[in-house]
Design a protein around this motif. Structure first.
Motif, PDB file in Angstrom:
ATOM      1  N   GLN A 145     -47.112 -17.162   0.321  1.00  0.00           N
ATOM      2  CA  GLN A 145     -47.238 -18.549  -0.137  1.00  0.00           C
ATOM      3  C   GLN A 145     -46.255 -18.906  -1.249  1.00  0.00           C
ATOM      4  N   TYR A 146     -45.592 -17.897  -1.811  1.00  0.00           N
ATOM      5  CA  TYR A 146     -44.694 -18.158  -2.942  1.00  0.00           C
ATOM      6  C   TYR A 146     -43.364 -17.441  -2.726  1.00  0.00           C
ATOM      7  N   ARG A 192     -43.703 -13.424  -9.367  1.00  0.00           N
ATOM      8  CA  ARG A 192     -44.204 -13.926 -10.641  1.00  0.00           C
ATOM      9  C   ARG A 192     -45.250 -15.023 -10.433  1.00  0.00           C
ATOM     10  N   SER A 193     -45.025 -15.837  -9.411  1.00  0.00           N
ATOM     11  CA  SER A 193     -45.923 -16.962  -9.149  1.00  0.00           C
ATOM     12  C   SER A 193     -47.324 -16.513  -8.762  1.00  0.00           C
ATOM     13  N   LEU A 202     -49.037 -14.657 -10.470  1.00  0.00           N
ATOM     14  CA  LEU A 202     -49.722 -14.198 -11.675  1.00  0.00           C
ATOM     15  C   LEU A 202     -51.077 -14.877 -11.872  1.00  0.00           C
ATOM     16  N   LEU A 203     -51.099 -16.215 -11.818  1.00  0.00           N
ATOM     17  CA  LEU A 203     -52.389 -16.870 -12.023  1.00  0.00           C
ATOM     18  C   LEU A 203     -53.401 -16.475 -10.945  1.00  0.00           C
ATOM     19  N   PRO A 204     -53.000 -16.513  -9.667  1.00  0.00           N
ATOM     20  CA  PRO A 204     -53.950 -16.054  -8.644  1.00  0.00           C
ATOM     21  C   PRO A 204     -54.403 -14.607  -8.854  1.00  0.00           C
ATOM     22  N   TRP A 263     -56.981 -14.450 -11.509  1.00  0.00           N
ATOM     23  CA  TRP A 263     -58.267 -14.936 -11.004  1.00  0.00           C
ATOM     24  C   TRP A 263     -58.971 -13.847 -10.191  1.00  0.00           C
ATOM     25  N   VAL A 271     -49.390 -14.934 -20.951  1.00  0.00           N
ATOM     26  CA  VAL A 271     -49.905 -15.915 -19.998  1.00  0.00           C
ATOM     27  C   VAL A 271     -51.435 -15.957 -20.051  1.00  0.00           C
ATOM     28  N   TYR A 325     -59.387 -17.593 -18.797  1.00  0.00           N
ATOM     29  CA  TYR A 325     -59.366 -16.136 -18.612  1.00  0.00           C
ATOM     30  C   TYR A 325     -60.053 -15.482 -19.808  1.00  0.00           C
TER      31      TYR A 325
END
Lengths: 521, 435, 166
Positions: free
Chosen positions: C27-28, C32-33, C35-37, C40, C71, C78
């Motif tokens: 999906q990316y 690095r992208s 990271l947020l997923p 989670w 981050v 978080y």
């Protein structure tokens, strides 16, 4: 006017600068300093400190000079009332939590916050009634302490580690006014170039343990020099207090080391302060070793060379200047059979993401200068020739025991040295020389760039630059020889540098060798 | 619960037509309601024709800035061979604003369809829908809808059998108001701290992953299918005031009204009618004291300003504030504006990313001064201090969060001076400021 | 350094959780992208994000632990410390504040036994925090417990609501 240039007026000063130049750099060329914190010419600009806001004619609001490119016909005001009021506001904000501990802060005297507050900050803070935030000092690495209270979050250190060193161990943690610079708890700031964060920090937040409380900035004398650590030839400044070297710092040279130097080079200065230096020439005869004056020593040197019955071998160290190497070879004359430089090898430590900048494997600052002047690097070969050699001239080199033993096979030995080597008791003549910190000279770095270093302190006793000793000895060995009287002359008389003067080199050097024409730059 | 409420005769339900209908959340239910017809139509249109249609409709960004949407799309390069991206801003977190939440909850397929059409227009294969982390329920509903859209061939390598690739990724935020700022959002999608970026470069030149990018609000994108279906001529005529303010707008009203909730109005509806007719007015015995018409970062309005104000972009500006996101906070005479402003300042101080000095320090300092005023410990000089801090925080930073903190302080002191004076002269009951 | 540093970290990314992360890769355009997923996923699996997890995520995505921590600490959702079994967020920003949200917050602290905002009750059942704007201002006072959104909470409703979260 070239199409690549634009005309701008900054604080009333009209100048022409290259298209794409940021206002902050253009202002420098106009002689106007735009106060700033986060901006640094060797780092990416985040435009976050908001200190460099300037008035640009027709722009609806103040523009950050660090990321705003000049435009043709632009009129910029750095010191207008509006811009000054904005800076006054930023300074007041920065002082909210910044302790006024300048009297115990190492940065005082070279602190950009202190300077700009003094220059144009408001008198007194309106942030009274509230205590300043406090957080204890943290140990970031071998030579770096972090004093969070003083931090103004310019993020230069974070950007250096990320974009220059390529080793992101520092990061901004949290957000808003709770933000601070944090380190990865499992790592230290021990990258071989991490000491640069101390120089980059505009305030006293990142400080050197080595320099801690050693001196006040205003007590220091600063001398332009070249790091003698390796063939990179980083430009540096020697900071002395009285006659002691207390700190080495990088000196900007965009073609060589940008604004940086490695921790190895930075830490290597204690030898410049040795107290056990040779202060007089020593002469050995059957009765023993005697101190003598230069007149006697130079006569002895001349006669040793003139009377050498056979081959001469020159053994030089990597920190010897072009002048010293050149005149020592001149002294050895045509009977020279071998001349070699000893090149200690180490581990290559690149800075990370800046091309062509590293602590080099070859730990001999003047390796290229030696080559240009005729030194080989075949040390072993030169040592092998010592048996039966009439005269060995040893120029400022760290000898190991095997070298010392081999030298015993030479008929005569002249030793140019800063410190007496007790193993060299067989030397006929020991000549006290000045060190890098005490003389002028030139190193040629790995990219054929000849760079000057200047004397930061006086040499002890009768110690003299090796080029002076060698050239004087050479002049006395034969009639009608004229020795150079200045270092610049000593340099210009050497064949590879013919026609060049110190003035041509300036303080950031120029390319020689293949392209002496580089001098014209 | 204030919502869903029956549609009020003065509402114009375009986006909100199916709010409250659980079945509309499903693919089948959405198709039954005419869904994805606009996408089919758009698949047969040239990208520039879609852009021109949206331009002609007069649709403006519904997130706050009100920039003409078609124009924004036209900034995207054509045939540059690089990937393009669409970012959908579903990071709704401007205090007072809760309209996008309703679209996400009730008509997620309208958003998906709008994204897909916009992607065709700006030649982007991928949309990232950035939804704020706190929107747990809307997130799950949206995820389900996206999955269903893939399962039914609306999205994917061969969208609706067109041979075109249309992908939508739902990216969940994690608690940061600032990520609603478009460049901060791009950083957040890229796995970075949500720091706003310096402009230029603008997103249409170098945005997400350094590629040309358009960022649109949920409501803006959800309006696109209706425009493609109904035509620009129809949409552009939906206006009760200025032709520059065309179409319908979701207004979320909260605070001291009898029926808080999200209402869809034709732009230009008098603000008074919105408050008194649609929302049922104030609670009995109360009088209007103040209105923040467009989310926390716009200036506060007085009842006099509200009296004659049309709810549209230009009208609210003429009456001393901005339409912003359409998040309206209504306050009655029991409200202490100093408290309201302190809580707003605290909000901004909490949400400041920390990059810019003026914002990082200014929002926190402003909050502290307001807290001390409320605690009865203020000084006479505090109001001048607040105004000067506000000046130092306005127009000085990379993004406008700092300006947003300053705006209600300045308008509050200018328009509701009595509340501040009460804090200073002790005539206000001392309130313990919450933690 | 934190106390849990000495605790041996039990890897999060294996089996199902790793599969979930890997499923997101397409999906990316870069890692690095994720990271947020990825964070989670860690929080879903462990309830919070420990130092060990930070190092692990950094390793998975080719980032440094300091970067990941920067981050993590930027985003308020978080948890860098363990929290109660049920995590309660109550909005007290202006629109809710003028509708009595601070009273709701006080009631939540009182009835959960947390003692203070940000603290966890002695039995480990609840943590209550005050949050800035939940984007549900028309439903004052909104409260989120775990993933459940509860609107129009009043101090009186608090005991009944809490009873649903044993």
């Amino acid at each position: 006017m070239s199409t690549d240039m634009v005309s701008v007026t900054i604080d009333g000063v009209p100048i022409q600068v290259a298209k794409g130049t940021m206002i902050i750099e253009a202002a420098k060329q106009a002689g106007v300093v735009v106060p700033h914190y986060c901006y640094h010419p060797s780092l990416p600009s985040p435009a976050v400190c908001r200190m460099c806001l300037v008035e640009v004619e027709k722009a609806p609001k103040l523009m950050p000079a660090c990321v705003t490119a000049v435009a043709d016909g632009q009129v910029v005001q750095v010191n207008s009332p509006v811009a000054k009021k904005a800076r006054e506001g930023v300074l007041e904000f920065l002082l909210i939590n910044h302790p006024l501990d300048c009297p115990i802060c190492d940065q005082a005297g070279e602190c950009e916050l202190q300077d700009f507050v003094f220059q144009e900050g408001r008198w007194g803070s309106r942030y009274d009634d509230y205590p300043k935030r406090y957080a204890p000092v943290e140990d970031f690495g071998p030579d770096v302490l972090y004093v969070p209270n003083r931090c103004i979050l310019c993020t230069r250190c974070v950007r250096f580690m990320e974009s220059v060193a390529g080793d992101s161990v520092l990061e901004v943690y949290e957000r808003g006014d709770r933000a601070f610079i944090g380190i990865d708890p499992e790592h230290a700031l021990d990258h071989p170039w991490s000491g640069n964060v101390v120089d980059l920090c505009p305030v006293g937040s990142l400080i050197s343990k080595d320099f801690l409380h050693k001196a006040r900035a205003w007590e220091l004398d600063k001398t332009a020099s070249i790091c003698p650590g390796c063939t990179q030839g980083c430009n540096m400044t020697i900071d002395t207090r009285d006659s002691a070297v207390v700190r080495l710092r990088p000196r900007p040279n965009l073609d060589v080391n940008r604004h940086f130097m490695c921790d190895t080079g930075r830490a290597d200065y204690r030898w410049m302060n040795r107290g056990d230096r040779l202060e007089a020439p020593l002469w050995r005869d059957a009765a023993g070793v005697h101190a003598c004056d230069w007149d006697a020593a130079l006569d002895r040197l001349a006669s040793l060379v003139a009377g050498a019955d056979g081959a001469v071998v020159v053994l030089a160290g990597g920190r010897a200047s072009c002048e010293s190497i050149g005149w020592t070879l001149q002294l050895a004359g045509r009977r020279r059979r071998a001349a070699a430089m000893k090149v200690p090898m180490g581990i290559e430590a690149p800075i990370g993401l800046v091309p062509n900048l590293a602590l080099r494997r070859e730990r001999a600052a003047n390796l290229e200068g030696g080559r240009l002047l005729g030194l080989s690097t075949d040390w072993v070969g030169a040592i092998a020739l010592l048996p039966g050699t009439a005269l060995a001239i040893v120029l400022d080199v760290d000898l190991d025991d095997a070298d010392v033993l081999a030298l015993e096979a030479a008929a005569h030995v002249v030793h140019f040295a800063a410190v007496l080597d007790p193993r060299m008791h067989g030397a006929d003549l020991v000549l006290p020389i000045a060190t890098l910190a005490e003389e002028q000279g030139v190193f040629v770095n790995r990219d054929q760039r000849a760079q000057r270093y200047l004397p930061a302190k006086s040499a002890p006793g009768m110690a003299r630059p090796a080029w002076w000793i060698a050239s004087q000895g050479w002049a006395r060995a034969e009639a009608n020889r004229r020795a150079p009287t200045t270092a610049s002359e000593a340099f210009g008389m050497l064949e590879p540098f013919a026609g060049l003067t110190y003035r041509d080199l300036g303080l950031t050097g120029c390319t020689v060798g293949a392209g002496i024409a580089g001098a014209a730059r | 619960m204030g919502y869903p409420h029956p549609i009020h005769p003065k509402e114009t339900p375009v986006l909100s037509k199916h709010f409250g209908e659980v079945a509309a959340r499903t693919y089948a239910g959405w198709v039954e309601r005419g869904g994805y017809a606009a996408l089919r139509k758009a698949l047969g249109m040239a990208p520039d024709d879609i852009i021109n249609e949206v331009k002609a409709s007069g649709l403006r960004g519904r997130g706050g800035a009100g920039f003409p949407t078609g124009m924004k799309w036209s900034f995207m390069p054509k045939d540059d061979g690089r990937p393009h991206y669409l970012c959908c801003n579903a990071d709704e977190s401007e205090p007072g604003t809760f309209k996008d939440r309703e679209i996400l909850r009730w008509t997620p397929h309208a958003l998906i369809e709008g994204c897909a059409i916009a992607q065709l227009a700006i030649r982007a294969a991928t949309t990232y829908i950035y939804i704020r982390g706190e929107f747990t329920e809307p997130y799950h509903i949206l995820r389900r809808a996206v999955d269903e859209a893939y399962a039914n061939g609306v999205l994917g390598a061969n969208a609706l059998g067109s041979g075109k690739r249309i992908d939508i990724v739902v990216h969940r935020g994690a608690g940061a108001y600032i990520c609603g700022e478009e460049t901060a959002m791009m950083n957040s999608i890229e796995g970075r701290r949500g720091n706003p970026r310096i402009k230029p470069p603008f997103p249409a030149v170098a945005g997400l992953f350094g590629m040309p990018t358009t960022i649109n609000n949920v409501e803006t994108l959800a309006a696109v299918p209706a425009i493609i279906n109904g035509g620009a001529a129809w949409y552009s005529k939906l206006s009760l005031s200025s032709p520059k303010s065309a179409g319908t707008k979701l207004i979320s009203v909260c605070g001291h009204v009898q029926r808080p909730g999200t209402y869809e109005i034709t732009l230009g509806l008098p603000m008074k009618e919105l408050i008194y007719d649609l929302c049922g007015g104030l609670h009995p015995g109360r009088t209007l004291k103040a209105v923040i018409p467009g989310g926390a970062s716009v200036p506060i309005m007085t009842p006099e300003e509200v009296e004659t104000c049309p709810t549209d972009y230009e009208g609210i500006v003429a009456h001393g504030s901005m339409l912003g996101s359409g998040g309206m906070i209504v306050m009655d005479d029991t409200t202490d504006l100093v408290y309201v402003i302190m809580r707003l300042a605290r909000f901004f101080a909490h949400e400041s990313c920390s990059q810019c000095t003026n914002c990082r320090e200014g929002t926190a300092w402003t909050t502290r001064v307001l807290e001390r005023l409320l605690a009865g410990e203020g000084k006479a000089s505090d109001l001048d201090l607040l105004l000067d801090l506000a000046e130092n925080m306005t127009g000085k930073t990379i993004c406008v969060l700092s300006d947003s903190c300053a705006a209600p302080v300045v308008s509050g002191i200018q328009k509701f001076r009595a509340d501040f004076d009460a804090c200073l002269n002790g005539s206000r009951a001392v309130v313990t400021v919450g933690a | 350094m934190s106390a849990h540093e000495t605790v041996v970290h039990d890897p999060v990314f294996g089996g199902v959780v790793l599969a979930k992360l890997e499923a997101l890769y397409p999906q990316y355009p870069d890692k690095r992208s994720l990271l947020l997923p990825a964070l989670w996923l860690v929080q879903e699996a462990r309830g919070w994000i420990s130092d060990g997890s930070i190092t692990e995520v950094a390793g998975q995505l080719g980032l440094t632990p300091a970067y990941v921590r920067g981050v993590v600490t930027f985003y308020t959702m978080y948890h860098t410390h363990p929290v109660g079994r049920h995590f309660i967020q109550v909005c007290t920003t202006s629109p809710c504040g003028i509708c009595g949200a601070e009273d709701v917050a006080r009631a939540l602290v009182q009835h959960t036994g947390c003692g203070d905002l940000g603290a966890t009750s002695a039995d480990g059942r609840f943590t209550v925090i005050e949050v800035e704007c939940l984007g549900a201002c028309g439903f004052a006072t909104p409260v989120i417990i775990d993933d459940d959104f509860i609107d129009s909470v009043t101090p009186e409703r608090v005991p009944e609501i809490l009873a649903r979260y044993p």
